[in-house]
Write a protein that holds these residues in place. Structure first.
Motif, PDB file in Angstrom:
ATOM      1  N   ASP A  53       0.814  -1.216   0.000  1.00  0.00           N
ATOM      2  CA  ASP A  53       0.000   0.000   0.000  1.00  0.00           C
ATOM      3  C   ASP A  53       0.850   1.269   0.000  1.00  0.00           C
ATOM      4  OD1 ASP A  53      -2.329  -1.526   0.072  1.00  0.00           O
ATOM      5  OD2 ASP A  53      -2.358  -1.592   2.265  1.00  0.00           O
ATOM      6  N   ILE A  54       2.193   1.110   0.021  1.00  0.00           N
ATOM      7  CA  ILE A  54       3.098   2.260  -0.017  1.00  0.00           C
ATOM      8  C   ILE A  54       3.484   2.512  -1.472  1.00  0.00           C
ATOM      9  CG2 ILE A  54       5.255   3.239   0.819  1.00  0.00           C
ATOM     10  CD1 ILE A  54       3.239   2.719   3.029  1.00  0.00           C
ATOM     11  N   LYS A  55       3.125   3.648  -1.989  1.00  0.00           N
ATOM     12  CA  LYS A  55       3.323   3.958  -3.406  1.00  0.00           C
ATOM     13  C   LYS A  55       4.804   3.888  -3.778  1.00  0.00           C
ATOM     14  CE  LYS A  55       2.316   7.453  -6.945  1.00  0.00           C
ATOM     15  NZ  LYS A  55       1.757   8.803  -7.200  1.00  0.00           N
ATOM     16  N   GLY A  56       5.096   3.082  -4.797  1.00  0.00           N
ATOM     17  CA  GLY A  56       6.440   3.015  -5.348  1.00  0.00           C
ATOM     18  C   GLY A  56       7.416   2.153  -4.588  1.00  0.00           C
ATOM     19  N   LEU A  57       6.970   1.451  -3.537  1.00  0.00           N
ATOM     20  CA  LEU A  57       7.860   0.592  -2.749  1.00  0.00           C
ATOM     21  C   LEU A  57       7.778  -0.838  -3.245  1.00  0.00           C
ATOM     22  CD1 LEU A  57       9.737  -0.025  -0.354  1.00  0.00           C
ATOM     23  CD2 LEU A  57       7.694  -0.200   1.093  1.00  0.00           C
ATOM     24  N   GLY A 111       7.171   6.900  -9.639  1.00  0.00           N
ATOM     25  CA  GLY A 111       6.219   7.632  -8.810  1.00  0.00           C
ATOM     26  C   GLY A 111       6.343   7.367  -7.328  1.00  0.00           C
ATOM     27  N   ALA A 112       7.480   6.797  -6.898  1.00  0.00           N
ATOM     28  CA  ALA A 112       7.661   6.459  -5.480  1.00  0.00           C
ATOM     29  C   ALA A 112       7.596   7.709  -4.613  1.00  0.00           C
ATOM     30  CB  ALA A 112       8.991   5.755  -5.286  1.00  0.00           C
ATOM     31  N   ASP A 113       6.940   7.560  -3.461  1.00  0.00           N
ATOM     32  CA  ASP A 113       6.854   8.639  -2.485  1.00  0.00           C
ATOM     33  C   ASP A 113       7.917   8.380  -1.419  1.00  0.00           C
ATOM     34  OD1 ASP A 113       6.217  10.417  -0.452  1.00  0.00           O
ATOM     35  OD2 ASP A 113       4.049  10.237  -0.747  1.00  0.00           O
ATOM     36  N   ILE A 114       9.104   8.985  -1.593  1.00  0.00           N
ATOM     37  CA  ILE A 114      10.226   8.701  -0.716  1.00  0.00           C
ATOM     38  C   ILE A 114       9.933   9.120   0.717  1.00  0.00           C
ATOM     39  CG2 ILE A 114      11.378  10.887  -1.231  1.00  0.00           C
ATOM     40  CD1 ILE A 114      13.049   7.453  -0.552  1.00  0.00           C
ATOM     41  N   ASP A 115       9.154  10.188   0.889  1.00  0.00           N
ATOM     42  CA  ASP A 115       8.817  10.623   2.246  1.00  0.00           C
ATOM     43  C   ASP A 115       7.982   9.570   2.971  1.00  0.00           C
ATOM     44  OD1 ASP A 115      10.173  13.029   2.010  1.00  0.00           O
ATOM     45  OD2 ASP A 115       8.444  14.080   1.186  1.00  0.00           O
ATOM     46  N   LYS A 116       7.025   8.979   2.259  1.00  0.00           N
ATOM     47  CA  LYS A 116       6.205   7.924   2.859  1.00  0.00           C
ATOM     48  C   LYS A 116       7.045   6.703   3.199  1.00  0.00           C
ATOM     49  CE  LYS A 116       1.782   9.055   3.185  1.00  0.00           C
ATOM     50  NZ  LYS A 116       1.045   8.935   4.471  1.00  0.00           N
ATOM     51  N   ILE A 117       7.988   6.382   2.300  1.00  0.00           N
ATOM     52  CA  ILE A 117       8.831   5.219   2.529  1.00  0.00           C
ATOM     53  C   ILE A 117       9.748   5.455   3.722  1.00  0.00           C
ATOM     54  CG2 ILE A 117      10.676   3.808   1.523  1.00  0.00           C
ATOM     55  CD1 ILE A 117       9.313   4.308  -1.216  1.00  0.00           C
ATOM     56  N   THR A 118      10.279   6.659   3.843  1.00  0.00           N
ATOM     57  CA  THR A 118      11.114   7.007   4.987  1.00  0.00           C
ATOM     58  C   THR A 118      10.327   6.912   6.286  1.00  0.00           C
ATOM     59  OG1 THR A 118      12.405   8.523   3.604  1.00  0.00           O
ATOM     60  CG2 THR A 118      12.563   8.810   5.990  1.00  0.00           C
ATOM     61  N   GLU A 119       9.117   7.411   6.254  1.00  0.00           N
ATOM     62  CA  GLU A 119       8.260   7.348   7.432  1.00  0.00           C
ATOM     63  C   GLU A 119       7.905   5.907   7.785  1.00  0.00           C
ATOM     64  OE1 GLU A 119       3.805   8.903   8.842  1.00  0.00           O
ATOM     65  OE2 GLU A 119       4.633   9.496   6.902  1.00  0.00           O
ATOM     66  N   TYR A 120       7.707   5.089   6.754  1.00  0.00           N
ATOM     67  CA  TYR A 120       7.286   3.695   6.960  1.00  0.00           C
ATOM     68  C   TYR A 120       8.364   2.899   7.702  1.00  0.00           C
ATOM     69  CZ  TYR A 120       5.526  -0.975   5.645  1.00  0.00           C
ATOM     70  OH  TYR A 120       5.055  -2.264   5.652  1.00  0.00           O
ATOM     71  N   PHE A 121       9.614   3.044   7.281  1.00  0.00           N
ATOM     72  CA  PHE A 121      10.682   2.228   7.853  1.00  0.00           C
ATOM     73  C   PHE A 121      11.336   2.944   9.043  1.00  0.00           C
ATOM     74  CE2 PHE A 121      10.745   0.301   3.506  1.00  0.00           C
ATOM     75  CZ  PHE A 121      10.340  -0.966   3.911  1.00  0.00           C
ATOM     76  N   ILE A 174      19.152   3.532   7.139  1.00  0.00           N
ATOM     77  CA  ILE A 174      18.906   3.139   5.752  1.00  0.00           C
ATOM     78  C   ILE A 174      19.587   4.160   4.845  1.00  0.00           C
ATOM     79  CG2 ILE A 174      17.117   2.740   4.015  1.00  0.00           C
ATOM     80  CD1 ILE A 174      15.239   2.081   6.402  1.00  0.00           C
ATOM     81  N   ASP A 175      20.306   3.690   3.855  1.00  0.00           N
ATOM     82  CA  ASP A 175      21.038   4.577   2.936  1.00  0.00           C
ATOM     83  C   ASP A 175      20.063   5.133   1.902  1.00  0.00           C
ATOM     84  OD1 ASP A 175      22.745   5.887   1.269  1.00  0.00           O
ATOM     85  OD2 ASP A 175      24.210   4.273   1.125  1.00  0.00           O
ATOM     86  N   TYR A 176      19.378   6.232   2.306  1.00  0.00           N
ATOM     87  CA  TYR A 176      18.395   6.802   1.390  1.00  0.00           C
ATOM     88  C   TYR A 176      19.052   7.511   0.211  1.00  0.00           C
ATOM     89  CZ  TYR A 176      14.699   5.592   4.634  1.00  0.00           C
ATOM     90  OH  TYR A 176      13.821   4.894   5.431  1.00  0.00           O
ATOM     91  N   ALA A 177      20.290   7.969   0.383  1.00  0.00           N
ATOM     92  CA  ALA A 177      21.012   8.563  -0.754  1.00  0.00           C
ATOM     93  C   ALA A 177      21.193   7.514  -1.850  1.00  0.00           C
ATOM     94  CB  ALA A 177      22.360   9.113  -0.297  1.00  0.00           C
ATOM     95  N   ARG A 178      21.580   6.303  -1.428  1.00  0.00           N
ATOM     96  CA  ARG A 178      21.719   5.208  -2.404  1.00  0.00           C
ATOM     97  C   ARG A 178      20.359   4.863  -3.001  1.00  0.00           C
ATOM     98  NH1 ARG A 178      24.692   0.726  -3.913  1.00  0.00           N
ATOM     99  NH2 ARG A 178      23.392  -1.063  -4.460  1.00  0.00           N
ATOM    100  N   LEU A 179      19.333   4.866  -2.140  1.00  0.00           N
ATOM    101  CA  LEU A 179      17.999   4.527  -2.620  1.00  0.00           C
ATOM    102  C   LEU A 179      17.543   5.499  -3.699  1.00  0.00           C
ATOM    103  CD1 LEU A 179      15.511   2.690  -2.281  1.00  0.00           C
ATOM    104  CD2 LEU A 179      14.721   4.239  -0.491  1.00  0.00           C
ATOM    105  N   LEU A 180      17.809   6.794  -3.492  1.00  0.00           N
ATOM    106  CA  LEU A 180      17.403   7.796  -4.471  1.00  0.00           C
ATOM    107  C   LEU A 180      18.247   7.702  -5.742  1.00  0.00           C
ATOM    108  CD1 LEU A 180      16.822  10.861  -2.125  1.00  0.00           C
ATOM    109  CD2 LEU A 180      15.084   9.659  -3.465  1.00  0.00           C
ATOM    110  N   ARG A 181      19.535   7.393  -5.566  1.00  0.00           N
ATOM    111  CA  ARG A 181      20.430   7.380  -6.729  1.00  0.00           C
ATOM    112  C   ARG A 181      20.306   6.097  -7.532  1.00  0.00           C
ATOM    113  NH1 ARG A 181      26.967   8.597  -6.605  1.00  0.00           N
ATOM    114  NH2 ARG A 181      27.295   8.471  -8.868  1.00  0.00           N
ATOM    115  N   TYR A 182      20.329   4.958  -6.841  1.00  0.00           N
ATOM    116  CA  TYR A 182      20.338   3.674  -7.545  1.00  0.00           C
ATOM    117  C   TYR A 182      18.984   2.957  -7.503  1.00  0.00           C
ATOM    118  CZ  TYR A 182      25.387   4.308  -7.391  1.00  0.00           C
ATOM    119  OH  TYR A 182      26.655   4.809  -7.526  1.00  0.00           O
ATOM    120  N   ARG A 183      18.051   3.539  -6.749  1.00  0.00           N
ATOM    121  CA  ARG A 183      16.692   2.997  -6.635  1.00  0.00           C
ATOM    122  C   ARG A 183      16.641   1.684  -5.870  1.00  0.00           C
ATOM    123  NH1 ARG A 183      13.742   7.267  -7.903  1.00  0.00           N
ATOM    124  NH2 ARG A 183      11.951   6.039  -8.607  1.00  0.00           N
TER     125      ARG A 183
END
Length: 231
Positions: free
Chosen positions: A13-17, A64-74, A98-107
Motif C-alpha cells: 500500500d506504499i506507493k512506489g515501494l 512515482g515512489a513517495d520517498i517521504d512515505k517510505i522514509t516514514e514507513y521504515f 537506511i542509505d536513502y542517498a543510495r535509494l534515491l540514486r540507484y533505486r
C-alpha cells in the motif's frame, strides 16, 4: 509478490515501494557461557537463552515512489510479518540507518530489522474463562515452550496452577481487581504500574501441546495471549 506488514501497514500500500528480496527463515543463536576448568577435559557450557538477531531485506523504488512515505514507513519498532511466513509475526525494531542517498540514486537499498528470537501466531485468538469454570485448556501449537501474556481479574488473592502444579499467588489491591503477567519480561503490572511485589512464585510457562490452567481463591476471570511461539 514479496511484501511485509510492518505495524499493520502493508508494504504493497506504499506507493512506489518494492520488496525485492526477503530475509531467509533462520533460527536464532543460543547465548552460552563457557567455563574451562584446569584438569577437566572439554568445557562446561551453560545455555543463557536465545539472542535477538538481524533480518535484512532488499527494497527498490518504482516509478512515482513517495520517498517521504517510505522514509516514514521504515522507522521505529513494532510487529513485522514477512510474506514468506504469512501466518507468523516477529517483534522487531529498526536500529540500523537506511542509505536513502543510495535509494534515491540507484533505486535500491537494504532495510534491517533487529528481531526478537521468537515468532508468534498472527491468527491467534485470545483465550478467556470466568469463575463459572474451575480450569481451561490452552494449546501451545508452537515448537517451543511459551511465556504468555496473562490478565487475571479477582480480589484478595488468587492462586494459579499449570498442569496441576502451583505456579504463583496474586494479591489484589482494593479497588484494582486486575493484574497482568508478562511472562517473557517477568513483569506483573496494572494501571497503577508494576505489581511484582504482589506476585509470589514463578511466571507461568506453557509446554508444547495442551496445558491445563486452573485457579483457586477469589477468581473472577482470566485472559491469555501469546500462548504459542516458534523459533
Amino acid at each position: 509478490m514479496n511484501y511485509v506488514i510492518w505495524n499493520n501497514i502493508d508494504s504493497r500500500d506504499i506507493k512506489g515501494l518494492l520488496i525485492c528480496e526477503l530475509p531467509p527463515i533462520t533460527k536464532p543463536q543460543m547465548r552460552v557461557k563457557e567455563t574451562v576448568i584446569d584438569g577437566v577435559d572439554g568445557s562446561i557450557i551453560e545455555e543463557l537463552g536465545y539472542e535477538s538477531y538481524d533480518k535484512t531485506m532488499a527494497i527498490a523504488l518504482t516509478a512515482g515512489a513517495d520517498i517521504d512515505k517510505i522514509t516514514e514507513y521504515f522507522t521505529g519498532n513494532g510487529e513485522i510479518v514477512f510474506s514468506n511466513e504469512p501466518n507468523k509475526y516477529y517483534r522487531a525494531r529498526i536500529i540500523k540507518s537506511i542509505d536513502y542517498a543510495r535509494l534515491l540514486r540507484y533505486r535500491t537499498a537494504t532495510v534491517t530489522f533487529r528481531v526478537q528470537p521468537f515468532k508468534y501466531d498472527l491468527l491467534e485468538i485470545e483465550r478467556s474463562a470466568t469463575s463459572e469454570r474451575e480450569s481451561m485448556i490452552v494449546e501451545n501449537i508452537g515448537n517451543h515452550t511459551a511465556k504468555p501474556l496473562i490478565t487475571v481479574e479477582g480480589s484478595g488473592g488468587v492462586e494459579l496452577y499449570v498442569n496441576g502444579n502451583y505456579v504463583c499467588y496474586l494479591t489484589f489491591i482494593e479497588g484494582l481487581n486486575t493484574i497482568t503477567l508478562d511472562c517473557e519480561k517477568q513483569d506483573a503490572y496494572n494501571e497503577l504500574g508494576y505489581q511484582n511485589l504482589n506476585m509470589r512464585g514463578e511466571f507461568p510457562i506453557l509446554q508444547k501441546g495442551n496445558n491445563t490452567i486452573s485457579w483457586t481463591g477469589n477468581f473472577e476471570s482470566i485472559k491469555i495471549k501469546r500462548y504459542s511461539r516458534w523459533l
